[in-house]
Design a protein around this motif. Structure first.
Motif, PDB file in Angstrom:
ATOM      1  N   LEU A  90      13.376   4.936   2.089  1.00  0.00           N
ATOM      2  CA  LEU A  90      12.981   3.732   1.368  1.00  0.00           C
ATOM      3  C   LEU A  90      11.467   3.620   1.480  1.00  0.00           C
ATOM      4  CD1 LEU A  90      15.653   1.254   2.763  1.00  0.00           C
ATOM      5  CD2 LEU A  90      15.671   2.332   0.501  1.00  0.00           C
ATOM      6  N   MET A  91      10.813   3.261   0.379  1.00  0.00           N
ATOM      7  CA  MET A  91       9.355   3.246   0.338  1.00  0.00           C
ATOM      8  C   MET A  91       8.865   1.889  -0.159  1.00  0.00           C
ATOM      9  SD  MET A  91       6.946   5.994  -1.654  1.00  0.00           S
ATOM     10  CE  MET A  91       5.166   6.006  -1.506  1.00  0.00           C
ATOM     11  N   SER A  92       8.045   1.226   0.654  1.00  0.00           N
ATOM     12  CA  SER A  92       7.478  -0.067   0.284  1.00  0.00           C
ATOM     13  C   SER A  92       5.978   0.099   0.055  1.00  0.00           C
ATOM     14  CB  SER A  92       7.727  -1.085   1.402  1.00  0.00           C
ATOM     15  OG  SER A  92       7.165  -2.336   1.077  1.00  0.00           O
ATOM     16  N   VAL A  93       5.510  -0.393  -1.095  1.00  0.00           N
ATOM     17  CA  VAL A  93       4.099  -0.219  -1.468  1.00  0.00           C
ATOM     18  C   VAL A  93       3.485  -1.571  -1.801  1.00  0.00           C
ATOM     19  CG1 VAL A  93       2.477   0.909  -3.033  1.00  0.00           C
ATOM     20  CG2 VAL A  93       4.624   2.057  -2.431  1.00  0.00           C
ATOM     21  N   ALA A  94       2.318  -1.822  -1.207  1.00  0.00           N
ATOM     22  CA  ALA A  94       1.549  -3.025  -1.542  1.00  0.00           C
ATOM     23  C   ALA A  94       0.222  -2.576  -2.139  1.00  0.00           C
ATOM     24  CB  ALA A  94       1.310  -3.868  -0.294  1.00  0.00           C
ATOM     25  N   PHE A  95      -0.008  -2.906  -3.393  1.00  0.00           N
ATOM     26  CA  PHE A  95      -1.242  -2.530  -4.084  1.00  0.00           C
ATOM     27  C   PHE A  95      -2.284  -3.636  -3.937  1.00  0.00           C
ATOM     28  CE2 PHE A  95       1.690   0.284  -6.396  1.00  0.00           C
ATOM     29  CZ  PHE A  95       0.944   1.458  -6.474  1.00  0.00           C
ATOM     30  N   GLY A  96      -3.535  -3.237  -3.776  1.00  0.00           N
ATOM     31  CA  GLY A  96      -4.624  -4.214  -3.675  1.00  0.00           C
ATOM     32  C   GLY A  96      -4.964  -4.866  -4.993  1.00  0.00           C
ATOM     33  N   ALA A  97      -4.546  -4.248  -6.092  1.00  0.00           N
ATOM     34  CA  ALA A  97      -4.745  -4.785  -7.442  1.00  0.00           C
ATOM     35  C   ALA A  97      -3.596  -4.285  -8.306  1.00  0.00           C
ATOM     36  CB  ALA A  97      -6.088  -4.314  -8.004  1.00  0.00           C
ATOM     37  N   PRO A  98      -3.291  -4.968  -9.412  1.00  0.00           N
ATOM     38  CA  PRO A  98      -2.207  -4.492 -10.265  1.00  0.00           C
ATOM     39  C   PRO A  98      -2.426  -3.028 -10.644  1.00  0.00           C
ATOM     40  CG  PRO A  98      -2.886  -6.665 -10.965  1.00  0.00           C
ATOM     41  CD  PRO A  98      -3.878  -6.231  -9.930  1.00  0.00           C
ATOM     42  N   PRO A  99      -1.469  -2.148 -10.359  1.00  0.00           N
ATOM     43  CA  PRO A  99      -1.670  -0.718 -10.613  1.00  0.00           C
ATOM     44  C   PRO A  99      -1.450  -0.361 -12.073  1.00  0.00           C
ATOM     45  CG  PRO A  99       0.524  -1.065  -9.772  1.00  0.00           C
ATOM     46  CD  PRO A  99      -0.151  -2.420  -9.772  1.00  0.00           C
ATOM     47  N   THR A 100      -2.053   0.727 -12.488  1.00  0.00           N
ATOM     48  CA  THR A 100      -1.764   1.285 -13.799  1.00  0.00           C
ATOM     49  C   THR A 100      -0.554   2.203 -13.685  1.00  0.00           C
ATOM     50  OG1 THR A 100      -3.142   3.246 -13.482  1.00  0.00           O
ATOM     51  CG2 THR A 100      -4.236   1.247 -14.332  1.00  0.00           C
ATOM     52  N   GLU A 101      -0.010   2.599 -14.829  1.00  0.00           N
ATOM     53  CA  GLU A 101       1.119   3.528 -14.801  1.00  0.00           C
ATOM     54  C   GLU A 101       0.702   4.845 -14.148  1.00  0.00           C
ATOM     55  OE1 GLU A 101       4.066   5.960 -17.851  1.00  0.00           O
ATOM     56  OE2 GLU A 101       3.174   4.070 -18.523  1.00  0.00           O
ATOM     57  N   ASP A 102      -0.503   5.311 -14.462  1.00  0.00           N
ATOM     58  CA  ASP A 102      -0.983   6.556 -13.862  1.00  0.00           C
ATOM     59  C   ASP A 102      -1.040   6.449 -12.339  1.00  0.00           C
ATOM     60  OD1 ASP A 102      -1.228   7.811 -16.294  1.00  0.00           O
ATOM     61  OD2 ASP A 102      -3.395   7.526 -16.462  1.00  0.00           O
ATOM     62  N   GLU A 103      -1.467   5.309 -11.843  1.00  0.00           N
ATOM     63  CA  GLU A 103      -1.570   5.126 -10.392  1.00  0.00           C
ATOM     64  C   GLU A 103      -0.193   5.098  -9.733  1.00  0.00           C
ATOM     65  OE1 GLU A 103      -5.798   2.662 -10.207  1.00  0.00           O
ATOM     66  OE2 GLU A 103      -3.906   1.573 -10.456  1.00  0.00           O
ATOM     67  N   VAL A 104       0.753   4.411 -10.352  1.00  0.00           N
ATOM     68  CA  VAL A 104       2.118   4.378  -9.819  1.00  0.00           C
ATOM     69  C   VAL A 104       2.707   5.787  -9.798  1.00  0.00           C
ATOM     70  CG1 VAL A 104       4.477   3.572 -10.222  1.00  0.00           C
ATOM     71  CG2 VAL A 104       2.552   1.996 -10.501  1.00  0.00           C
ATOM     72  N   ARG A 105       2.522   6.505 -10.893  1.00  0.00           N
ATOM     73  CA  ARG A 105       3.081   7.854 -10.981  1.00  0.00           C
ATOM     74  C   ARG A 105       2.427   8.803  -9.977  1.00  0.00           C
ATOM     75  NH1 ARG A 105       6.635   8.825 -14.934  1.00  0.00           N
ATOM     76  NH2 ARG A 105       6.849   7.288 -16.605  1.00  0.00           N
ATOM     77  N   ALA A 106       1.132   8.643  -9.763  1.00  0.00           N
ATOM     78  CA  ALA A 106       0.439   9.520  -8.804  1.00  0.00           C
ATOM     79  C   ALA A 106       0.940   9.274  -7.387  1.00  0.00           C
ATOM     80  CB  ALA A 106      -1.070   9.297  -8.896  1.00  0.00           C
ATOM     81  N   LEU A 107       0.990   8.021  -6.976  1.00  0.00           N
ATOM     82  CA  LEU A 107       1.409   7.693  -5.619  1.00  0.00           C
ATOM     83  C   LEU A 107       2.851   8.121  -5.362  1.00  0.00           C
ATOM     84  CD1 LEU A 107       0.571   6.188  -2.957  1.00  0.00           C
ATOM     85  CD2 LEU A 107       1.724   4.199  -3.914  1.00  0.00           C
ATOM     86  N   LEU A 108       3.754   7.707  -6.244  1.00  0.00           N
ATOM     87  CA  LEU A 108       5.160   8.042  -6.060  1.00  0.00           C
ATOM     88  C   LEU A 108       5.390   9.541  -6.253  1.00  0.00           C
ATOM     89  CD1 LEU A 108       8.003   7.103  -5.468  1.00  0.00           C
ATOM     90  CD2 LEU A 108       8.272   6.493  -7.886  1.00  0.00           C
TER      91      LEU A 108
END
Length: 333
Positions: A90-108
């Motif tokens: 299970l993975m919990s992520v807290a972003f410092g600012a609303p992420p872009t789709e590219d950012e979500v895809r890169a991290l995950l």
């Protein structure tokens, strides 16, 4: 637009699509309040680890895919340290600012790449906003070896101390990244990879469990601190020999160029995720042979001693130095 900040629901939709592949034993995945995973009886190993911007990484030295990989590797490594096999995360992520789709895809994507390398399915998690930068927390569930989990508390006086791989490479890679010199990064790519994309030693952990290792821990805080953990839990002391600690040629070359002591990177750098372990002499020899057959080298670095001797690093000239106080501590740094 892939570079437009997403709402929470839009981010979840991207995550749900990325986690849509079938996973063995997963009965209910993303979309409900909780996941449902079928465990086939017996004990379950559970662990959680977190990494935070400004503490464990900075965005100027780590890409988002690397951060996803590192977060997953840290928790998977805890399973390896007990000789187990990771099953799901299970993975919990807290972003410092609303992420872009590219950012979500890169991290995950980085997390999925790492979890896929050890057959551990990411089956759900959480996403939210942080007021203090990016944070990632990963919980992993796994199964112990058939012989049972290898604990920190099993070391006994006379056991041999060993470690897989080489140590200090991650700290050396961090030094290169912090230097900001592209030529240095090009010169020492393996060290940079060791820091950004550490490998978890799942097969080595299973081999060590099957060979009867008496105690084991992953090297996450530095060899000194993690070996002290084993000694404290086992109520023993230890002596390790500085000249026996395995250092890579690339680390030695960087240390020579940077005028640093590579041994300190190995003792106190951390995030190598190699395995430090103990075993009686006959089991230790069997473990080294079995690891070598799997091209997973390990090195004899010392011996478990009586608790009264403390935890000591022995120099080539016989001088002894305490291992206490070396290594990473969240509340002392």
């Amino acid at each position: 637009m892939a570079d437009t900040p997403l709402s929470e629901s839009a981010a979840i939709a991207v995550i749900r699509e990325m986690l849509s592949a079938p996973a063995p034993a997963l009965e209910v995945g993303v979309g409900d309040d909780a996941a449902v995973f079928h465990f086939a009886g017996g004990s379950i190993i559970l662990t959680v680890d977190s990494i935070y911007e400004g503490i464990h990484f900075t965005l100027d030295t780590c890409g988002l895919a690397d951060i996803g990989w590192k977060a997953m590797a840290a928790s998977v490594s805890d399973i390896a340290a007990m000789g187990g096999q990771p099953l799901c995360a299970l993975m919990s992520v807290a972003f410092g600012a609303p992420p872009t789709e590219d950012e979500v895809r890169a991290l995950l994507g980085g997390a999925l790449e790492m979890s896929g390398s050890c057959n551990c399915s990411i089956i759900g998690g959480d996403i939210c906003r942080s007021s203090s930068g990016l944070g990632v927390s990963v919980t992993v569930a796994g199964t112990p070896h058939a012989y049972g989990p290898v604990l920190r508390s099993g070391a006994r006086e006379g056991d041999i101390i060993g470690v897989t791989g080489t140590l200090g490479d991650s700290a050396g890679g961090l030094y290169v990244l912090k230097s900001g010199h592209p030529d240095l990064r090009a010169k020492f790519p393996a060290l940079v990879d060791a820091h950004l994309r550490p490998e978890s030693r799942i097969p080595a952990g299973e081999i060590l469990a099957s060979c009867g290792a008496s105690a084991m821990e992953d090297v996450s805080d530095g060899l000194a601190a993690d070996l002290v953990h084993i000694c404290q839990e086992s109520d023993v002391g230890c002596e390790i020999y500085s000249e026996a600690i395995p250092l890579s040629g690339e680390l030695r070359a960087l240390a020579n160029e940077a005028r640093c002591d590579p041994l300190q990177w190995a003792l106190a750098g951390g995030e190598d995720y190699e395995l430090v372990f103990t075993a009686p002499e006959e089991r230790f020899s069997k473990a080294l042979s079995s690891l070598a057959e799997r091209e997973a080298p390990a090195t004899r670095i010392g011996v478990v001693a009586h608790a009264s001797k403390g935890t000591r690093l022995i120099a080539p000239d016989g001088r002894a130095e305490s291992l206490e106080g070396l290594g990473y501590d969240h509340f002392l740094k």
